[in-house]
Scaffold this motif. Structure first.
Motif, PDB file in Angstrom:
ATOM      1  N   LEU A 264      -1.298  -6.821  -3.788  1.00 26.92           N
ATOM      2  CA  LEU A 264      -0.037  -6.687  -3.053  1.00 26.92           C
ATOM      3  C   LEU A 264      -0.004  -7.737  -1.947  1.00 26.92           C
ATOM      4  CD1 LEU A 264       0.137  -2.794  -2.691  1.00 26.92           C
ATOM      5  CD2 LEU A 264       1.271  -4.235  -4.400  1.00 26.92           C
ATOM      6  N   TRP A 265       0.979  -8.618  -2.000  1.00 30.37           N
ATOM      7  CA  TRP A 265       1.058  -9.693  -1.011  1.00 30.37           C
ATOM      8  C   TRP A 265       2.057  -9.350   0.078  1.00 30.37           C
ATOM      9  CZ3 TRP A 265      -1.569 -13.886   0.389  1.00 30.37           C
ATOM     10  CH2 TRP A 265      -0.977 -14.730   1.335  1.00 30.37           C
ATOM     11  N   SER A 266       1.634  -9.561   1.347  1.00 28.79           N
ATOM     12  CA  SER A 266       2.518  -9.411   2.509  1.00 28.79           C
ATOM     13  C   SER A 266       2.269 -10.579   3.449  1.00 28.79           C
ATOM     14  CB  SER A 266       2.248  -8.087   3.224  1.00 28.79           C
ATOM     15  OG  SER A 266       2.965  -8.029   4.445  1.00 28.79           O
ATOM     16  N   GLN A 267       3.313 -11.332   3.747  1.00 24.49           N
ATOM     17  CA  GLN A 267       3.203 -12.509   4.609  1.00 24.49           C
ATOM     18  C   GLN A 267       3.220 -12.142   6.091  1.00 24.49           C
ATOM     19  OE1 GLN A 267       2.792 -15.607   3.478  1.00 24.49           O
ATOM     20  NE2 GLN A 267       2.930 -16.718   5.423  1.00 24.49           N
ATOM     21  N   ALA A 268       3.940 -11.090   6.447  1.00 25.65           N
ATOM     22  CA  ALA A 268       4.098 -10.710   7.857  1.00 25.65           C
ATOM     23  C   ALA A 268       3.943  -9.198   8.002  1.00 25.65           C
ATOM     24  CB  ALA A 268       5.460 -11.151   8.379  1.00 25.65           C
ATOM     25  N   ARG A 269       3.542  -8.774   9.193  1.00 28.93           N
ATOM     26  CA  ARG A 269       3.351  -7.342   9.417  1.00 28.93           C
ATOM     27  C   ARG A 269       4.638  -6.553   9.207  1.00 28.93           C
ATOM     28  NH1 ARG A 269      -0.866  -6.523  14.489  1.00 28.93           N
ATOM     29  NH2 ARG A 269      -2.460  -7.984  13.755  1.00 28.93           N
ATOM     30  N   SER A 270       5.769  -7.205   9.403  1.00 28.71           N
ATOM     31  CA  SER A 270       7.045  -6.516   9.228  1.00 28.71           C
ATOM     32  C   SER A 270       7.305  -6.152   7.769  1.00 28.71           C
ATOM     33  CB  SER A 270       8.191  -7.395   9.749  1.00 28.71           C
ATOM     34  OG  SER A 270       8.227  -8.640   9.057  1.00 28.71           O
ATOM     35  N   THR A 271       6.618  -6.797   6.832  1.00 30.67           N
ATOM     36  CA  THR A 271       6.835  -6.484   5.417  1.00 30.67           C
ATOM     37  C   THR A 271       5.728  -5.611   4.832  1.00 30.67           C
ATOM     38  OG1 THR A 271       5.681  -8.463   4.575  1.00 30.67           O
ATOM     39  CG2 THR A 271       8.036  -8.681   5.112  1.00 30.67           C
ATOM     40  N   ALA A 272       4.580  -5.503   5.516  1.00 25.63           N
ATOM     41  CA  ALA A 272       3.460  -4.730   4.978  1.00 25.63           C
ATOM     42  C   ALA A 272       3.868  -3.259   4.825  1.00 25.63           C
ATOM     43  CB  ALA A 272       2.250  -4.856   5.888  1.00 25.63           C
ATOM     44  N   ASP A 273       3.682  -2.718   3.635  1.00 29.05           N
ATOM     45  CA  ASP A 273       4.067  -1.335   3.336  1.00 29.05           C
ATOM     46  C   ASP A 273       2.780  -0.549   3.044  1.00 29.05           C
ATOM     47  OD1 ASP A 273       5.030   1.065   2.302  1.00 29.05           O
ATOM     48  OD2 ASP A 273       6.747   0.104   1.326  1.00 29.05           O
ATOM     49  N   HIS A 274       2.227   0.062   4.077  1.00 32.22           N
ATOM     50  CA  HIS A 274       0.947   0.755   3.929  1.00 32.22           C
ATOM     51  C   HIS A 274       1.082   2.021   3.085  1.00 32.22           C
ATOM     52  CE1 HIS A 274      -1.358  -1.808   6.703  1.00 32.22           C
ATOM     53  NE2 HIS A 274      -0.205  -1.950   7.332  1.00 32.22           N
ATOM     54  N   ALA A 275       2.219   2.668   3.165  1.00 30.14           N
ATOM     55  CA  ALA A 275       2.424   3.870   2.344  1.00 30.14           C
ATOM     56  C   ALA A 275       2.414   3.498   0.861  1.00 30.14           C
ATOM     57  CB  ALA A 275       3.735   4.546   2.730  1.00 30.14           C
ATOM     58  N   LEU A 276       3.055   2.387   0.535  1.00 31.36           N
ATOM     59  CA  LEU A 276       3.067   1.925  -0.857  1.00 31.36           C
ATOM     60  C   LEU A 276       1.653   1.570  -1.306  1.00 31.36           C
ATOM     61  CD1 LEU A 276       4.554   1.057  -3.424  1.00 31.36           C
ATOM     62  CD2 LEU A 276       4.934  -1.177  -2.354  1.00 31.36           C
ATOM     63  N   ALA A 277       0.897   0.901  -0.449  1.00 30.11           N
ATOM     64  CA  ALA A 277      -0.470   0.531  -0.796  1.00 30.11           C
ATOM     65  C   ALA A 277      -1.310   1.777  -1.085  1.00 30.11           C
ATOM     66  CB  ALA A 277      -1.100  -0.290   0.324  1.00 30.11           C
ATOM     67  N   ARG A 278      -1.161   2.818  -0.263  1.00 31.68           N
ATOM     68  CA  ARG A 278      -1.901   4.055  -0.500  1.00 31.68           C
ATOM     69  C   ARG A 278      -1.489   4.709  -1.812  1.00 31.68           C
ATOM     70  NH1 ARG A 278      -0.897   4.635   5.089  1.00 31.68           N
ATOM     71  NH2 ARG A 278       0.865   6.030   4.649  1.00 31.68           N
ATOM     72  N   HIS A 279      -0.201   4.641  -2.119  1.00 32.25           N
ATOM     73  CA  HIS A 279       0.291   5.227  -3.370  1.00 32.25           C
ATOM     74  C   HIS A 279      -0.300   4.497  -4.569  1.00 32.25           C
ATOM     75  CE1 HIS A 279       3.048   7.093  -6.235  1.00 32.25           C
ATOM     76  NE2 HIS A 279       3.266   5.872  -6.710  1.00 32.25           N
ATOM     77  N   VAL A 280      -0.302   3.162  -4.520  1.00 33.12           N
ATOM     78  CA  VAL A 280      -0.849   2.374  -5.635  1.00 33.12           C
ATOM     79  C   VAL A 280      -2.340   2.648  -5.790  1.00 33.12           C
ATOM     80  CG1 VAL A 280      -1.335   0.034  -6.448  1.00 33.12           C
ATOM     81  CG2 VAL A 280       0.913   0.585  -5.486  1.00 33.12           C
ATOM     82  N   ALA A 281      -3.057   2.663  -4.665  1.00 31.15           N
ATOM     83  CA  ALA A 281      -4.498   2.893  -4.729  1.00 31.15           C
ATOM     84  C   ALA A 281      -4.828   4.277  -5.285  1.00 31.15           C
ATOM     85  CB  ALA A 281      -5.125   2.733  -3.345  1.00 31.15           C
ATOM     86  N   GLY A 282      -3.929   5.235  -5.111  1.00 28.28           N
ATOM     87  CA  GLY A 282      -4.155   6.587  -5.600  1.00 28.28           C
ATOM     88  C   GLY A 282      -3.639   6.827  -7.001  1.00 28.28           C
ATOM     89  N   SER A 283      -3.006   5.822  -7.606  1.00 35.54           N
ATOM     90  CA  SER A 283      -2.463   5.988  -8.956  1.00 35.54           C
ATOM     91  C   SER A 283      -3.600   6.157  -9.958  1.00 35.54           C
ATOM     92  CB  SER A 283      -1.621   4.764  -9.354  1.00 35.54           C
ATOM     93  OG  SER A 283      -0.539   4.593  -8.471  1.00 35.54           O
ATOM     94  N   ALA A 284      -3.447   7.100 -10.858  1.00 35.04           N
ATOM     95  CA  ALA A 284      -4.465   7.342 -11.888  1.00 35.04           C
ATOM     96  C   ALA A 284      -3.803   7.294 -13.251  1.00 35.04           C
ATOM     97  CB  ALA A 284      -5.133   8.697 -11.663  1.00 35.04           C
ATOM     98  N   PHE A 285      -4.504   6.764 -14.233  1.00 38.28           N
ATOM     99  CA  PHE A 285      -3.965   6.674 -15.588  1.00 38.28           C
ATOM    100  C   PHE A 285      -5.112   6.764 -16.580  1.00 38.28           C
ATOM    101  CE2 PHE A 285      -3.845   2.634 -13.256  1.00 38.28           C
ATOM    102  CZ  PHE A 285      -4.909   1.965 -13.836  1.00 38.28           C
ATOM    103  N   GLY A 286      -4.773   6.979 -17.821  1.00 36.61           N
ATOM    104  CA  GLY A 286      -5.783   7.152 -18.850  1.00 36.61           C
ATOM    105  C   GLY A 286      -5.824   8.593 -19.335  1.00 36.61           C
TER     106      GLY A 286
END
Length: 320
Positions: free
Chosen positions: A254-276
């Motif tokens: 996940l790329w973020s150029q500036a702190r104003s665009t960083a979406d930490h909630a989204l990052a946590r959601h992606v990291a918690g995604s499970a599949f298989g």
């Protein structure tokens, strides 16, 4: 063969240093007599310091809008000698290099190539930019070309734009477009058994439009033969979630150029995604890439690489 000739630079090396194409140098030699004073074997060009100083004056004049024929006359009339150095048509300091390059690429040579790239951009010389960038990636590889040449040149052009009252926007756009083109043209290495492996998914967070650094990572992964899926700028959260579940990636960047665009909630959601399948479900490693993520430690299942080289190392280890 004289000492000056023996230690002169080849046409290709001079072209990279000054930010012009080798074809342009040969044309200036043939049409205007702006060429090396000596040649090896009667025809191989070897450019001595005085020859290069003359070329720098030619570049300075043409960059300021003087027609080539008139620039050549002026440069030859005021031929640069040991006591009269030519002005440097540099768009600004290229900044520090980002790290050591391979043994065959000296730091001074790489810095000169960065300055040459910025000069070509200031002249709006698209053909020269394409030639220079293609040669850079072929000669040095993606990592060194990006960290030590492309990024310093982009920073130099950006600084010139910021300090010139919004002039040179066209220069930054042209250089960015050619850098993007060169990165996308990196041919994937033969992946072999990795071709069917889970891919690395690359995406900018929803509010982020800057993609060049992510394109450099995609090019580096291609050069290493690792499978990727590039989704580019401003990927909506719902689309990113769907892509993760459909591709089952080994990692998500996940790329973020500036702190104003960083979406930490989204990052946590992606990291918690499970599949298989049940009992063997997996989660992707989530890489927080870019300066926008600075300021807080990465959470569980996340990594925050410091740059392109480290990101490639982290991702490479996933594939053994």
């Amino acid at each position: 063969m004289s000492s000056g000739t023996a230690h002169g630079l080849t046409t290709g090396a001079v072209a990279r240093r000054l930010g012009v194409s080798p074809t342009t140098l040969r044309s200036w030699d043939r049409r205007y007599g702006i060429g090396p004073a000596a040649r090896e074997g009667g025809h191989h060009r070897r450019w001595a310091p005085a020859d290069i100083a003359l070329l720098e004056e030619m570049c300075r004049l043409t960059s300021s809008g003087v027609p080539p024929a008139e620039a050549a006359r002026a440069a030859l009339d005021g031929r640069v000698g040991p006591g009269r150095p030519a002005p440097d048509p540099d768009p600004g300091p290229a900044g520090p290099t980002a790290g050591p390059g391979p043994a065959h690429a000296g730091a001074g040579d790489v810095r000169q190539e960065s300055r040459g790239l910025a000069r070509a951009a200031v002249r709006l010389d698209g053909p020269a930019l394409a030639t220079l960038l293609g040669g850079l990636v072929a000669d040095h590889g993606v990592v060194t070309a990006w960290e030590q040449v492309m990024v310093p040149a982009l920073h130099a052009v950006g600084r010139r734009w910021q300090t010139s009252g919004d002039r040179y926007v066209e220069v930054e756009h042209l250089l960015s477009w050619h850098v993007s083109t060169a990165l996308r043209q990196v041919a994937p290495a033969a992946a072999g058994a990795r071709a069917s492996a889970p891919p690395v998914l690359l995406a900018c967070v929803p509010a982020e439009q800057h993609t060049l650094a992510l394109e450099a990572l995609a090019a580096g992964l291609a050069q290493d033969g690792l499978p990727t899926r590039m989704f580019g700028a401003a990927v909506p959260a719902e689309a990113l979630d769907a892509a993760v579940r459909r591709t089952g990636p080994a990692a998500v960047v996940l790329w973020s150029q500036a702190r104003s665009t960083a979406d930490h909630a989204l990052a946590r959601h992606v990291a918690g995604s499970a599949f298989g399948v049940r009992g063997a479900r997996t989660r992707p490693l989530t890489l927080l890439a870019g300066p926008g993520w600075a300021g807080r430690p990465p959470g569980a299942g996340m990594s925050r690489p410091s740059g392109l080289r480290e990101a490639l190392d982290v991702l490479g280890r996933l594939y053994g």
